[in-house]
Each structure stands twice: as C-alpha cells, then as structure tokens.
Scaffold this motif. Structure first.
Motif, PDB file in Angstrom:
ATOM      1  N   GLY A  38       0.947  -1.162   0.024  1.00  0.00           N
ATOM      2  CA  GLY A  38       0.120   0.198  -0.201  1.00  0.00           C
ATOM      3  C   GLY A  38       0.788   1.155   0.085  1.00  0.00           C
ATOM      4  N   SER A  39       0.190   2.410  -0.484  1.00  0.00           N
ATOM      5  CA  SER A  39       0.539   3.346   0.277  1.00  0.00           C
ATOM      6  C   SER A  39      -0.174   4.891   0.760  1.00  0.00           C
ATOM      7  CB  SER A  39       0.967   4.054  -1.864  1.00  0.00           C
ATOM      8  OG  SER A  39       1.490   5.317  -1.625  1.00  0.00           O
ATOM      9  N   HIS A  40       1.003   5.567   1.813  1.00  0.00           N
ATOM     10  CA  HIS A  40      -0.149   7.305   2.372  1.00  0.00           C
ATOM     11  C   HIS A  40       0.681   7.390   2.000  1.00  0.00           C
ATOM     12  CE1 HIS A  40      -0.766   9.243   6.426  1.00  0.00           C
ATOM     13  NE2 HIS A  40      -1.064   9.137   5.865  1.00  0.00           N
ATOM     14  N   ALA A  41      -0.390   8.204   0.725  1.00  0.00           N
ATOM     15  CA  ALA A  41      -0.437   9.396   0.715  1.00  0.00           C
ATOM     16  C   ALA A  41      -0.526  10.928   1.248  1.00  0.00           C
ATOM     17  CB  ALA A  41      -1.365   9.979  -0.824  1.00  0.00           C
ATOM     18  N   ILE A  42       0.519  11.072   1.851  1.00  0.00           N
ATOM     19  CA  ILE A  42       0.956  12.676   2.789  1.00  0.00           C
ATOM     20  C   ILE A  42       0.871  14.061   2.824  1.00  0.00           C
ATOM     21  CG2 ILE A  42       2.221  10.847   4.631  1.00  0.00           C
ATOM     22  CD1 ILE A  42       4.052  11.946   3.370  1.00  0.00           C
ATOM     23  N   PRO A  43       0.595  14.888   3.399  1.00  0.00           N
ATOM     24  CA  PRO A  43      -0.164  16.504   3.040  1.00  0.00           C
ATOM     25  C   PRO A  43       1.766  17.457   3.120  1.00  0.00           C
ATOM     26  CG  PRO A  43      -0.572  16.203   5.258  1.00  0.00           C
ATOM     27  CD  PRO A  43      -0.448  14.479   4.938  1.00  0.00           C
ATOM     28  N   PRO A  44       2.029  18.127   2.426  1.00  0.00           N
ATOM     29  CA  PRO A  44       3.093  18.421   1.865  1.00  0.00           C
ATOM     30  C   PRO A  44       3.495  19.156   4.124  1.00  0.00           C
ATOM     31  CG  PRO A  44       1.852  19.794   0.338  1.00  0.00           C
ATOM     32  CD  PRO A  44       1.210  18.452   1.763  1.00  0.00           C
ATOM     33  N   ALA A  45       2.927  19.585   4.753  1.00  0.00           N
ATOM     34  CA  ALA A  45       3.340  19.797   5.715  1.00  0.00           C
ATOM     35  C   ALA A  45       3.954  18.386   6.473  1.00  0.00           C
ATOM     36  CB  ALA A  45       2.248  20.333   6.775  1.00  0.00           C
ATOM     37  N   VAL A  74      -5.204   6.814   1.581  1.00  0.00           N
ATOM     38  CA  VAL A  74      -4.272   5.494   1.249  1.00  0.00           C
ATOM     39  C   VAL A  74      -5.099   4.610  -0.257  1.00  0.00           C
ATOM     40  CG1 VAL A  74      -3.969   3.351   2.590  1.00  0.00           C
ATOM     41  CG2 VAL A  74      -4.445   5.649   3.510  1.00  0.00           C
ATOM     42  N   SER A  75      -3.960   3.555  -0.626  1.00  0.00           N
ATOM     43  CA  SER A  75      -4.187   3.266  -1.707  1.00  0.00           C
ATOM     44  C   SER A  75      -3.527   1.906  -1.347  1.00  0.00           C
ATOM     45  CB  SER A  75      -4.208   3.666  -2.866  1.00  0.00           C
ATOM     46  OG  SER A  75      -2.575   4.589  -3.119  1.00  0.00           O
ATOM     47  N   GLY A  76      -4.260   0.652  -2.284  1.00  0.00           N
ATOM     48  CA  GLY A  76      -3.581  -0.389  -2.426  1.00  0.00           C
ATOM     49  C   GLY A  76      -3.934  -1.317  -2.733  1.00  0.00           C
ATOM     50  N   GLU A  77      -3.702  -2.534  -3.536  1.00  0.00           N
ATOM     51  CA  GLU A  77      -4.583  -3.904  -3.983  1.00  0.00           C
ATOM     52  C   GLU A  77      -6.056  -4.390  -2.936  1.00  0.00           C
ATOM     53  OE1 GLU A  77      -4.654  -8.439  -5.924  1.00  0.00           O
ATOM     54  OE2 GLU A  77      -2.796  -6.902  -5.497  1.00  0.00           O
ATOM     55  N   GLY A  78      -6.753  -4.315  -3.615  1.00  0.00           N
ATOM     56  CA  GLY A  78      -8.340  -4.187  -2.414  1.00  0.00           C
ATOM     57  C   GLY A  78      -8.608  -3.260  -1.601  1.00  0.00           C
ATOM     58  N   VAL A  79      -7.544  -2.238  -1.787  1.00  0.00           N
ATOM     59  CA  VAL A  79      -8.194  -1.313  -0.431  1.00  0.00           C
ATOM     60  C   VAL A  79      -9.527  -0.497  -1.462  1.00  0.00           C
ATOM     61  CG1 VAL A  79      -7.282   0.989   0.112  1.00  0.00           C
ATOM     62  CG2 VAL A  79      -6.136  -1.420   0.746  1.00  0.00           C
TER      63      VAL A  79
END
Length: 360
Positions: free
Chosen positions: A89-96, A200-205
């Motif tokens: 998976g991947s957790h895309a986060i804010p610039p801050a 949040v993304s990923g296979e099955g998410v």
C-alpha cells in the motif's frame, strides 16, 4: 417434544441489542495512525533532542518502532478484507509532514519462533514498595509492600493488577501493512505536521479512502515537565498546559541497590499505572476521570510524598497527556442503530504526548 412459540419469542426478545444490527459488517479496509510526541528534560540542560537520548527510549512506553525516544513519532497500519494476508500500500501525505509525497505500507513479515526449553528462573530478591496519590505526605495504609522472597504467585498477580489501555491502534501483526517498515524507517522531522489531506491506496483497498486531519489531531506539543524538591521532602512535579490534552497521568520509579524498588502513581486509587502509559479511548478517559485514576487538564502540579525516594540510587518521573481520537468511516454509520451498515473504509487516529524528567 412440545414446541412452545411463546418461549422462543421470549428468547429472541432477550438477545443482546447488538444482534439487532446483524447486517452490519466490518469495513472493507481499516487504516490506523498512532501519533506520538516524546520529550525528556534534564535539570540544568536543554530539552533532550531526538538523537541524543535514544538509550532511554524504552522507559517511555512509546511507539512500536521507536521505543519512545525524544521527538515526533508516527506509526501507521492498513488492513483490507480483500487481501487478508497484507497488501502493498501507499499513504499519500500532506506537504506539511515534510516527508515526501507518500509513505510505503509494507505487509508485516511473520517470523517463526524457535521452541526452547524453559530455563530455571531464580526467585527475585528484595521488596517492591507502591505508593499512590498526589500528596506531600504518605497517606495512611501506604505503601503496599511485595516481598519477592516470600510472596506466593497469586500475591504477585494481585500486586501487579491494574487498569490498562486496550490495543486498538497501529499494531504490526500478520495481515497488516505498516509504516515504518524494513524499507523505510526515516525519522519524522521536528517541524512535521499532519495537517492536510491524506489518502491510502493498495490492492484490495477501496479507491475512495481519503480523509483530512486537522489541528485537533495533529502532533501534540512536548510536555514541559519539572520536578523540584529534595527527595527527603515532598517533590513538586509541575507542567505547563498541553494543548489538546484530555487528561494526564504520572508515574515514578526508583531503586535502592538491588534490594528495593519504589513505584508511585498520581492515581487516587491504588493503581500502579503499568498499563496506562499509552493511548486511551475517549470513553475510558471519561470513566477514569470519574474514578480519579487520571488527572483532569485543570491540574498542573502534583506532589510526590516526602521521603519515598530518599536514598534512591536514581529515580525518574514520567507523564502522559492523553490526546483526542479521530474516527472516520465511509459511508458514515446510519443514525438508526438497527439499519444495516457496510462501510467501505474506516480510519482511526490516536494522539498522545509523553515526557520524563529526573527526581532529585
């Protein structure tokens, strides 16, 4: 056998209310984020930075990967029913957050333990003395004393019993994908903030797992903690107000050689606080405040009774400020508790700040 429908109906009516929502299912995906701030203060020195006091980390009762060394810490975990063994998976986060655009979520690797024969354990020696409550003098009926050489096994369990924080957060267990992980263990910067949009993304998410974190659930401030007074007299522990805190709790520990260990907690009840130096859910915070086990945020000082740490080789006090908890789900739970609810995703964000300083 005679069929008695009236008894069957009575039994159905007696079922727990939770079964009325039998169509409710767990979310397809669950994401957890544990947000911690740890600090340590030494009299006569500036607040210890995140790199200089790592050897004291385990004393904090801190996050899974850091052990509580000073600084800001973030632990996250993801689980999806669509891929129960774990997903990349991947957790895309804010610039801050100042940590790039995303953090990788990697499935937990389960290690098979080796079976080993039980070694003979030597019975410990000495005594454990337990005091509790904010007071300048030792209260009647204290301390409770456990003599290691004479105590029966059931005496150990009774002495150690206490309230505890349930493990409901970013735990690294099989089936979950976590950060930090073996591929990415970078430190959270001192100026990091969680404020902003997350995904949040990923296979099955589910594709729409997006949420925002605001100032109320950002990293809490460091605890500014001081402990003044000679150990022969009362020690006055004080702290500044911690923004977004919902309650406080303190515990101290010291030893006299190998023969005596002293512990103290700020609870008005005889609870050593073994399990309370961690995140607490809101309902438990409310209950423990009523029971006077933890301190309201209007409290900013607490006295450790005179003399209990006199002659100790070393003693430290640690404190936790319990923060708020954010729980989100999509779609939201229906207002009618009996209505079916099958959320696509859910998010839980827990926040705390801990601090530690030396006594005497």
């Amino acid at each position: 056998m005679t069929f008695r429908p009236n008894l069957v109906m009575a039994a159905l009516l007696a079922l727990p209310p939770a079964l009325a929502a039998a169509q409710t299912r767990p979310p397809v995906a669950q994401f957890w984020a544990d947000v911690a701030t740890h600090s340590m203060s030494i009299p006569g020195m500036d607040d210890m930075d995140e790199g200089s006091m790592g050897m004291f980390g385990g004393f904090f009762g801190g996050t899974k990967n850091a052990g509580g060394a000073p600084g800001k810490w973030l632990d996250t975990a993801l689980h999806t029913r669509n891929k129960p063994s774990g997903t990349l998976g991947s957790h895309a986060i804010p610039p801050a957050l100042n940590m790039g655009s995303a953090l990788p979520l990697i499935p937990v690797q389960v290690e098979r333990g080796r079976s080993e024969g039980e070694a003979d354990m030597e019975r410990p020696k000495g005594r454990l003395l337990f005091y509790w409550g904010c007071s300048e003098t030792v209260r009647p009926g204290q301390p409770r004393v456990l003599d290691f050489a004479r105590a029966a096994p059931d005496e150990y369990s009774k002495f150690m019993i206490g309230r505890f924080a349930p493990d409901r957060g970013a735990k690294a267990v099989a089936g979950r994908s976590v950060w930090p992980n073996e591929q990415d263990r970078k430190r959270v910067p001192a100026n990091a903030s969680l404020n902003g949009d997350h995904a949040v993304s990923g296979e099955g998410v589910p594709a729409g797992l997006r949420f925002a974190i605001g100032a109320a659930h950002d990293f809490m401030p460091k605890i500014s903690l001081s402990a003044q007074g000679d150990p022969k007299g009362p020690i006055n522990v004080g702290w500044a107000d911690v923004n977004n805190a919902r309650a406080y709790f303190l515990t101290a520990m010291g030893g006299k050689g190998e023969q005596e260990m002293i512990i103290w907690s700020s609870s008005e009840q005889p609870d050593p606080g073994w399990g309370l130096m961690d995140y607490l859910p809101p309902a438990q915070i409310d209950r423990l405040l009523k029971e006077k086990v933890i301190l309201p945020t209007s409290t900013q000082r607490c006295a450790i009774p005179a003399g209990i740490f006199a002659g100790a080789d070393g003693a430290m006090v640690r404190m936790i400020a319990y923060g708020p908890e954010l729980n989100l789900a999509h779609p939201p739970r229906p207002a009618n508790p009996k209505a079916p609810w099958n959320p696509e995703w859910a998010v839980r964000v827990r926040v705390k700040s801990t601090g530690m300083t030396m006594l005497g």
